[in-house]
Design an enzyme around this catalytic site. Structure first.
Site, PDB file in Angstrom:
ATOM      1  CB  SER A  93      41.282  40.302  43.896  1.00 51.26           C
ATOM      2  OG  SER A  93      40.858  39.275  43.021  1.00 51.26           O
ATOM      3  CE  LYS A  96      42.206  40.617  39.622  1.00 48.35           C
ATOM      4  NZ  LYS A  96      41.292  39.835  40.446  1.00 48.35           N
ATOM      5  CB  SER A 153      37.833  42.243  40.834  1.00 46.78           C
ATOM      6  OG  SER A 153      38.900  41.627  41.517  1.00 46.78           O
ATOM      7  CE  LYS A 255      40.684  44.499  42.750  1.00 51.06           C
ATOM      8  NZ  LYS A 255      39.567  43.684  43.319  1.00 51.06           N
TER       9      LYS A 255
END
Length: 411
Positions: A93, A96, A153, A255
């Site tokens: 992730s 992202k 997320s 993140k």
């Protein structure tokens, strides 16, 4: 007559600059930091810049329980320390961050608006993994999707943003790769907007740190969303998975990520005073390990290294001899402020070296690049910036040009 000519020749040689210009910075009159004057090198320059500043420090690099990791000073852009920086890894992730970077860019350029409503496709709705829980036929805005991606997320939110910006996730992945190339992420290939596993979906911690630096610097107005601890949508409240937001008040992003192949990953950044450090760890064993190791690396980077701003933008750094101009000297400076990261206590040992090819012949235009200013520690180039003419120097009249031509001839 011969004696007079000899005196002129000796004077000209004394005034002439060499290929390596050594001068005293004008900024030293009111220095922004304790920098030493530009002076000859005690040891020759190495052929390449030092890969990581920690190599010049006596403080040992901490043991980090991660497959690959990096610590980057955002002010200077220098790598402080790293392990396996260029080994291909699955970003999970962390992908992202690029999805959000492109969304921030679209907002900044006015192509979309925060309050703009986005249709939710069945493809977005059915995307597996972590979710924001958007639904078809239920209104959702760009701002809500941003928070759904950053805080929750949400894979479904990532696909919805990709479709809103590019029409399809596949087209959006092409935009992601174009942007990665523009940013200098040379070892990255994106296949989707979510980070869900794909054999060709790869990056490196070096590329991720570069992306994180651009995120903090390019979109300061929107970056605040990364500090958000929780978000509620569809009557479901989810906390930010970045536990550092609770543990350290200086941490303001960025993140988390996890897949079976990638392990537990975290891009983190903290700002203490006027200095920002970015860390990336991938392939840790658990959520708690990625949090602990990131905080360890952040603290070590702040405590054992410093990043002074040694030169301001558009401020004279040195004076250079000019030939055939209405002025004999021209102030040279940098287009951007010059920061340098060094082991703590080593600022006074920096050696600034200005390199350029002589002679400088008028006319000179303001902004014209004429050389490079390098900051050297123990014979290693740590940082450099392009030297530019700050004040234009028009060409002299015929007599002045002829006089300088004669002096140049006898050098």
């Amino acid at each position: 007559m011969t004696s007079a000519l000899s005196i002129v020749q000796r004077g000209c040689r004394a005034l002439a600059a060499s290929l390596l210009l050594i001068a005293t910075p004008l900024a030293a009159q009111t220095p922004p930091s304790p920098i030493v004057p530009i002076s000859p090198l005690a040891t020759p320059l190495t052929t390449a810049s030092v890969p990581a500043v920690a190599e010049l420090s006596s403080v040992p690099v901490p043991e980090i329980a991660a497959t690959a990791w990096i610590s980057l000073d955002a002010n200077s852009g220098q790598v402080i320390a790293t392990h396996n920086p260029d080994v291909p890894v699955e970003p999970a992730s962390l992908t992202k961050v690029m999805t959000i970077y492109l969304t921030f860019k679209a907002l900044d350029e006015g192509r979309v608006q925060l309050d703009q409503q986005v249709p939710v496709s069945e493809a977005a709705w059915r995307t597996g993994g972590s979710r924001m829980f958007i639904e078809p036929r239920k209104p959702v805005t760009i701002e809500q999707l941003l928070q759904g991606v950053i805080v929750q997320s949400g894979n479904d939110a990532s696909v919805a943003l990709a479709e809103a910006l590019a029409g399809s996730e596949e087209a959006f992945a092409a935009l992601m790769n174009e942007e990665a190339k523009r940013l200098g992420m040379t070892a990255t290939n994106f296949e989707n907007a979510t980070g869900l596993p794909h054999p060709s979906h790869r990056t490196t911690v070096r590329d991720l740190a570069l992306l994180a630096r651009h995120m903090t610097q390019d979109f300061p107005t929107y970056y605040q969303y990364y500090q958000q601890r929780e978000f509620t949508y569809n009557d479901i409240t989810q906390p930010n998975r970045n536990r550092l937001l609770w543990l350290d008040p200086t941490v303001d992003g960025m993140k988390t990520g996890h897949t079976e192949g990638a392990g537990y990953c975290l891009m983190a950044t903290a700002e203490r005073g006027d200095r920002r450090v970015i860390t990336v760890v991938v392939g840790t064993a658990s959520e708690s390990v990625r949090t602990q190791e990131s905080l360890k690396l952040l603290n070590w980077s702040f405590q054992n290294f410093e990043t002074p701003r040694l030169y301001e933008a558009d401020t004279p750094a040195i004076e250079a001899r000019v030939w055939k101009g209405v002025e004999d000297v021209a102030p040279l400076g940098l287009a951007e402020p010059l920061w340098v990261t060094v082991p703590r206590g080593q600022v006074a040992n920096l050696v600034p070296v200005a390199e350029r090819t002589d002679p400088l012949i008028a006319p000179l235009e303001a902004g014209e690049p004429v050389g490079t200013l390098k900051l050297v520690l123990d014979g290693h180039v740590l940082q450099e910036g392009s030297l530019r003419v700050l004040t234009p120097v028009p060409e002299a009249g015929m007599v002045g040009r002829l006089f300088d031509a004669v002096r140049l001839y006898f050098q």
